[in-house]
Design a protein around this motif. Structure first.
Motif, PDB file in Angstrom:
ATOM      1  N   VAL A 185      40.765  -3.981 -17.010  1.00  0.00           N
ATOM      2  CA  VAL A 185      40.207  -3.582 -18.303  1.00  0.00           C
ATOM      3  C   VAL A 185      39.102  -2.567 -18.038  1.00  0.00           C
ATOM      4  N   LYS A 186      39.170  -1.413 -18.675  1.00  0.00           N
ATOM      5  CA  LYS A 186      38.186  -0.368 -18.385  1.00  0.00           C
ATOM      6  C   LYS A 186      37.129  -0.252 -19.463  1.00  0.00           C
ATOM      7  N   LYS A 204      47.317  -7.442 -23.461  1.00  0.00           N
ATOM      8  CA  LYS A 204      47.146  -6.602 -22.262  1.00  0.00           C
ATOM      9  C   LYS A 204      46.507  -5.257 -22.568  1.00  0.00           C
ATOM     10  N   SER A 205      45.651  -5.228 -23.576  1.00  0.00           N
ATOM     11  CA  SER A 205      44.968  -3.980 -23.921  1.00  0.00           C
ATOM     12  C   SER A 205      43.965  -3.624 -22.825  1.00  0.00           C
ATOM     13  N   ASP A 206      43.576  -2.342 -22.724  1.00  0.00           N
ATOM     14  CA  ASP A 206      42.585  -1.983 -21.701  1.00  0.00           C
ATOM     15  C   ASP A 206      41.158  -2.054 -22.248  1.00  0.00           C
ATOM     16  N   THR A 207      41.022  -2.587 -23.471  1.00  0.00           N
ATOM     17  CA  THR A 207      39.696  -2.785 -24.044  1.00  0.00           C
ATOM     18  C   THR A 207      39.378  -4.278 -24.023  1.00  0.00           C
ATOM     19  N   MET A 259      40.340 -14.933 -17.263  1.00  0.00           N
ATOM     20  CA  MET A 259      40.421 -13.526 -17.659  1.00  0.00           C
ATOM     21  C   MET A 259      41.879 -13.106 -17.844  1.00  0.00           C
ATOM     22  N   GLU A 260      42.762 -13.560 -16.946  1.00  0.00           N
ATOM     23  CA  GLU A 260      44.178 -13.197 -17.081  1.00  0.00           C
ATOM     24  C   GLU A 260      44.765 -13.747 -18.381  1.00  0.00           C
ATOM     25  N   GLN A 261      44.403 -15.014 -18.689  1.00  0.00           N
ATOM     26  CA  GLN A 261      44.946 -15.619 -19.907  1.00  0.00           C
ATOM     27  C   GLN A 261      44.388 -14.941 -21.153  1.00  0.00           C
ATOM     28  N   LEU A 262      43.097 -14.557 -21.100  1.00  0.00           N
ATOM     29  CA  LEU A 262      42.517 -13.840 -22.239  1.00  0.00           C
ATOM     30  C   LEU A 262      43.169 -12.463 -22.384  1.00  0.00           C
TER      31      LEU A 262
END
Lengths: 191, 170
Positions: B139-140, A124-127, A115-118
């Motif tokens: 991530v939200k 580093k978007s929040d979507t 998940m971190e690598q993705l």
């Protein structure tokens, strides 16, 4: 969330027992549940220790990585935009193969790394990115091939053939996984 | 299918020997981790078994089952598994506690017992996995993750019933 569910269960039980006039059953259950939970924990203890031991051999001997290599071509089409030598794809294959072997403990660190690598690949978007959706959905389906704890519980509670459910479990898991992946992939296209 | 587990264990041990892994030492290390894991989840299991034993004794589960019985019967759905099917995506410990309660009440080889077994083996704690994986990278907006995952859980419920009917014919 469990805080609400747990307190909800306790409050509902006490209210219902007063309504139904079952309070004597309730105090009996209150005393018995301690013993029955210890019994359940001991039942699970044996198989969990034994199986963790066996699976540790699988991890340290490279058996898990061998399985991961075997499954990489199958996972390829699900993550078309990832480089097959990328760290993210490697973590994903290790996570999925550890899950297949029922190594929940070993799978989680690989999953978090993936998940971190993705996340980095997604700026580093929040979507969530398409890959994240597919990967998380795969982790919410049960991939475990040998349901060892389940079989032990069945045996403890008197099943004559604790493993008889294994083929239905595989079919049901495969159907659930297929539905999850088809939905995730189609909705990914719609973006 | 009873040979699957021993055959797998044997393969792993032989693979370890061929790769010159100190198999018994590694086994002990793993077994210790198993005990530690159990130690860390034991209080959760105790707390949830407590809540679910209370719920059963209070008669709440019975009345819920009676309430949904007509709908469940119409759909060919064993009413006993409804509480477990509802709790399964939320809490692993809670659904284990309900599973053992169901084994005690109906027996693991009954129709409901088999369906519950297949369901337990073919679904996961969806909410926990989503919270953990998206939580770690903050991530939200998870888009359609939850929808796809819950549809998968629903599929597992339906297919569990169908496969048990096909395989065991009851």
């Amino acid at each position: 969330m469990l805080n609400y569910i747990w307190s909800g269960l306790v409050i509902i039980s006490i209210t219902c027992s007063i309504i139904f006039g079952n309070t004597s059953n309730l105090s009996k259950a209150l005393i018995d549940s301690g013993a029955s939970s210890i019994e359940l924990i001991f039942t699970m203890a044996g198989i969990m220790c034994l199986w963790s031991g066996i699976m540790k051999i699988a991890v340290e001997s490279g058996f898990t990585s061998a399985i991961a290599k075997l499954f990489a071509p199958l996972l390829r089409p699900l993550f078309p935009s990832l480089d097959k030598n990328s760290a993210a794809f490697k973590s994903i294959t290790m996570n999925i193969s550890a899950n297949l072997l029922g190594l929940g403990n070993a799978a989680t660190p690989f999953g978090l790394k993936a998940m971190e690598q993705l996340h980095t690949l997604n700026n580093k978007s929040d979507t969530a990115s398409n890959e994240m959706v597919i990967f998380v959905v795969m982790n919410t389906a049960s991939l475990q091939l040998l349901p060892t704890t389940l079989a032990t519980l069945r045996q403890t509670y008197g099943s004559s053939a604790p493993f008889e459910i294994i083929v239905p479990v595989w079919i049901s898991s495969a159907c659930a996984l297929a539905v999850a992946l088809i939905l995730a992939c189609t909705l990914n296209l719609k973006k | 299918m009873e040979f699957v587990m021993p055959a797998f264990a044997c393969t792993v041990v032989i693979f370890g020997l061929v790769r010159r892994v100190p198999v018994f030492d590694v086994f002990l290390k793993g077994a210790k981790e198993g005990i530690q894991l159990l130690y860390s989840i034991a209080p959760t299991i105790m707390g949830l078994v407590f809540a679910i034993d209370l719920l059963r004794a209070s008669g709440a589960v019975d009345s819920l089952c009676k309430l949904i019985e007509p709908a469940a019967e119409y759909l060919g759905f064993p009413k006993e598994i409804v509480p477990m099917a509802l709790l399964r995506p939320i809490s692993g410990g809670g659904s284990t506690a309900l599973l053992t309660a169901l084994y005690q009440d109906c027996g693991p080889d009954s129709f409901a017992g088999r369906v519950a077994s297949v369901l337990a083996g073919s679904s996961e704690t969806t909410f926990y996995a989503i919270a953990m994986y998206y939580g770690c990278i903050k991530v939200k907006k998870i888009r359609h993750t939850l929808f796809a995952a819950l549809m998968a859980d629903f599929t597992a419920v339906v297919v569990s019933i169908i496969t048990v009917r096909i395989f065991f014919g009851n």
